[in-house]
Write an enzyme that holds these catalytic residues in place. Structure first.
Site, PDB file in Angstrom:
ATOM      1  N   PRO A 150       8.804   2.606   3.243  1.00  0.00           N
ATOM      2  CA  PRO A 150       8.671   2.757   1.792  1.00  0.00           C
ATOM      3  C   PRO A 150       7.200   2.749   1.418  1.00  0.00           C
ATOM      4  CG  PRO A 150       9.411   0.531   2.349  1.00  0.00           C
ATOM      5  CD  PRO A 150       9.384   1.307   3.623  1.00  0.00           C
ATOM      6  N   MET A 151       6.742   3.799   0.719  1.00  0.00           N
ATOM      7  CA  MET A 151       5.326   3.904   0.360  1.00  0.00           C
ATOM      8  C   MET A 151       5.201   4.242  -1.117  1.00  0.00           C
ATOM      9  SD  MET A 151       3.754   5.846   3.720  1.00  0.00           S
ATOM     10  CE  MET A 151       5.143   6.975   3.969  1.00  0.00           C
ATOM     11  N   LEU A 152       4.597   3.335  -1.865  1.00  0.00           N
ATOM     12  CA  LEU A 152       4.482   3.473  -3.310  1.00  0.00           C
ATOM     13  C   LEU A 152       3.721   4.750  -3.663  1.00  0.00           C
ATOM     14  CD1 LEU A 152       5.524   1.735  -5.611  1.00  0.00           C
ATOM     15  CD2 LEU A 152       3.270   0.651  -5.736  1.00  0.00           C
ATOM     16  N   CYS A 200       5.061  -6.971   0.607  1.00  0.00           N
ATOM     17  CA  CYS A 200       3.944  -6.425  -0.172  1.00  0.00           C
ATOM     18  C   CYS A 200       3.042  -7.551  -0.673  1.00  0.00           C
ATOM     19  CB  CYS A 200       4.462  -5.619  -1.352  1.00  0.00           C
ATOM     20  SG  CYS A 200       3.136  -4.884  -2.338  1.00  0.00           S
ATOM     21  N   LYS A 212      12.504  -6.709   4.697  1.00  0.00           N
ATOM     22  CA  LYS A 212      11.238  -6.285   5.315  1.00  0.00           C
ATOM     23  C   LYS A 212      10.176  -7.334   4.998  1.00  0.00           C
ATOM     24  CE  LYS A 212       8.137  -2.350   5.922  1.00  0.00           C
ATOM     25  NZ  LYS A 212       6.823  -2.935   5.674  1.00  0.00           N
ATOM     26  N   HIS A 244       6.671  -6.173   9.674  1.00  0.00           N
ATOM     27  CA  HIS A 244       5.321  -5.620   9.793  1.00  0.00           C
ATOM     28  C   HIS A 244       4.520  -6.614  10.631  1.00  0.00           C
ATOM     29  CE1 HIS A 244       1.747  -3.498   7.625  1.00  0.00           C
ATOM     30  NE2 HIS A 244       1.388  -3.917   8.817  1.00  0.00           N
ATOM     31  N   GLY A 297       0.790   0.165  12.375  1.00  0.00           N
ATOM     32  CA  GLY A 297      -0.146   0.725  13.336  1.00  0.00           C
ATOM     33  C   GLY A 297       0.441   1.694  14.348  1.00  0.00           C
ATOM     34  N   ARG A 350       2.156   5.685   7.075  1.00  0.00           N
ATOM     35  CA  ARG A 350       1.048   6.602   6.772  1.00  0.00           C
ATOM     36  C   ARG A 350       0.912   7.753   7.761  1.00  0.00           C
ATOM     37  NH1 ARG A 350      -3.550   2.367   6.692  1.00  0.00           N
ATOM     38  NH2 ARG A 350      -1.997   1.295   7.965  1.00  0.00           N
TER      39      ARG A 350
END
Length: 322
Positions: A10-12, A92, A131, A163, A205, A226
């Protein structure tokens, strides 16, 4: 039962419904996550925060919040709409998230996270997942992580995405928190060893499918963010590389044909071309002309009257160099 071998993080501002539809053209198996949506936005906002395309399945809603009743109400709405799973954001580190009492700061309140899981599971039949990070601030021992996982597991959570960095809740920006705290993959592997009955995915990573396969020797799933956004065509190889499928790999030209049609449908519904094309800038990365492809879309997709064919025009700058 969904296979979580690979999922897109999930990426804002990035993993919206257009982005997820684009990714789905390249991989039928990779699990898609929404951007984090807060309970407040769903319950009181005026936007369509839960909309998605049917083609996106399997798709997971990532939910931000800590009020168990609000979390349960949002879970019910999401399940009714057809989401495959709901994931609670306990990772987050931004100030805005902390002020709302959700995100990584909740690692210090495992009983509260467990309460949210319990209340949500009481009203939906789909899985509730979590998460998290491996720790926060100076609470970064393995014992701290173990206690968090154990408490939330007892509430009924069966899948944790970890993460492999701790989060600094003050002193580092969210961007810095993605890079500066060191990675500790072995700590996530240890979680899987200690909780063999849980499904455990790793995040942080990871930049290649080969690396993903290496992690899958130790844990159940890999989440990449990313790198996929910057090099989305890697998804075209995912089903064959990770699941052993023998499907024909979709070409960039075929992806573009799908996305031209999708973009035009979006425009006919009142949208703009660049709502879709902004997620596609990296499609040709690694090819001659990739820079020109990105520039053409950046300079033209937002102009009035632009249609999906802008994607074909941009790709011509690549095709003539192949």
């Amino acid at each position: 039962m969904i296979s979580h071998k690979l999922s897109v993080a999930p990426m804002l501002d990035w993993t919206d419904r257009h982005c997820r539809y684009f990714y789905r053209q390249m991989s039928k198996r990779t699990v898609m996550y929404t951007e984090m949506v807060t309970t407040g936005a769903i319950l009181f906002g005026k936007g369509d925060y839960l909309g998605f395309n049917d083609e996106e399945h399997p798709v997971v809603l990532q939910l931000g919040g800590s009020d168990s009743q609000a979390m349960a109400e949002c879970a019910k709405r999401a399940a009714d709409l057809g989401y495959d799973e709901i994931n609670i954001n306990v990772g987050c580190p931004s100030d805005r998230v902390q002020n709302g009492r959700f995100g990584a700061c909740l690692m210090a309140e495992p009983a509260l996270v467990g309460e949210c899981v319990n209340e949500m599971k009481a009203v939906v039949d789909i899985p509730i997942t979590v998460k998290s990070r491996i720790g926060i601030d100076d609470q970064d021992s393995y014992e701290f992580l173990h206690r968090f996982i154990d408490t939330v597991k007892q509430a009924g959570c069966e899948h944790f995405i970890v993460h492999a960095r701790k989060a600094w809740l003050s002193g580092l920006s969210p961007k810095q928190n993605r890079d500066i705290p060191p990675l500790d993959y072995n700590r996530v592997y240890q979680v899987k060893q200690d909780f063999a009955d849980l499904e455990v995915s790793i995040n942080g990573g990871i930049t290649t499918l080969e690396q993903a396969n290496e992690h899958l020797q130790h844990i159940d799933g890999v989440m990449i963010g990313r790198e996929i956004y910057q090099n989305p065509y890697m998804l075209a190889l995912a089903d064959n590389t990770l699941w052993g499928d023998s499907n024909k790999i979709i070409s960039r030209e075929e992806v573009l044909a799908c996305m031209v049609a999708y973009t035009n449908r979006h425009i006919e519904q009142g949208g703009k071309a660049n709502h879709v094309t902004r997620h596609m800038l990296g499609l040709c990365n690694g090819l001659p002309g990739a820079k020109q492809f990105r520039r053409y879309l950046s300079e033209n997709a937002h102009l009035p009257g632009t249609r999906g064919e802008v994607l074909n025009q941009a790709y011509q700058l690549v095709a003539e160099k192949l």
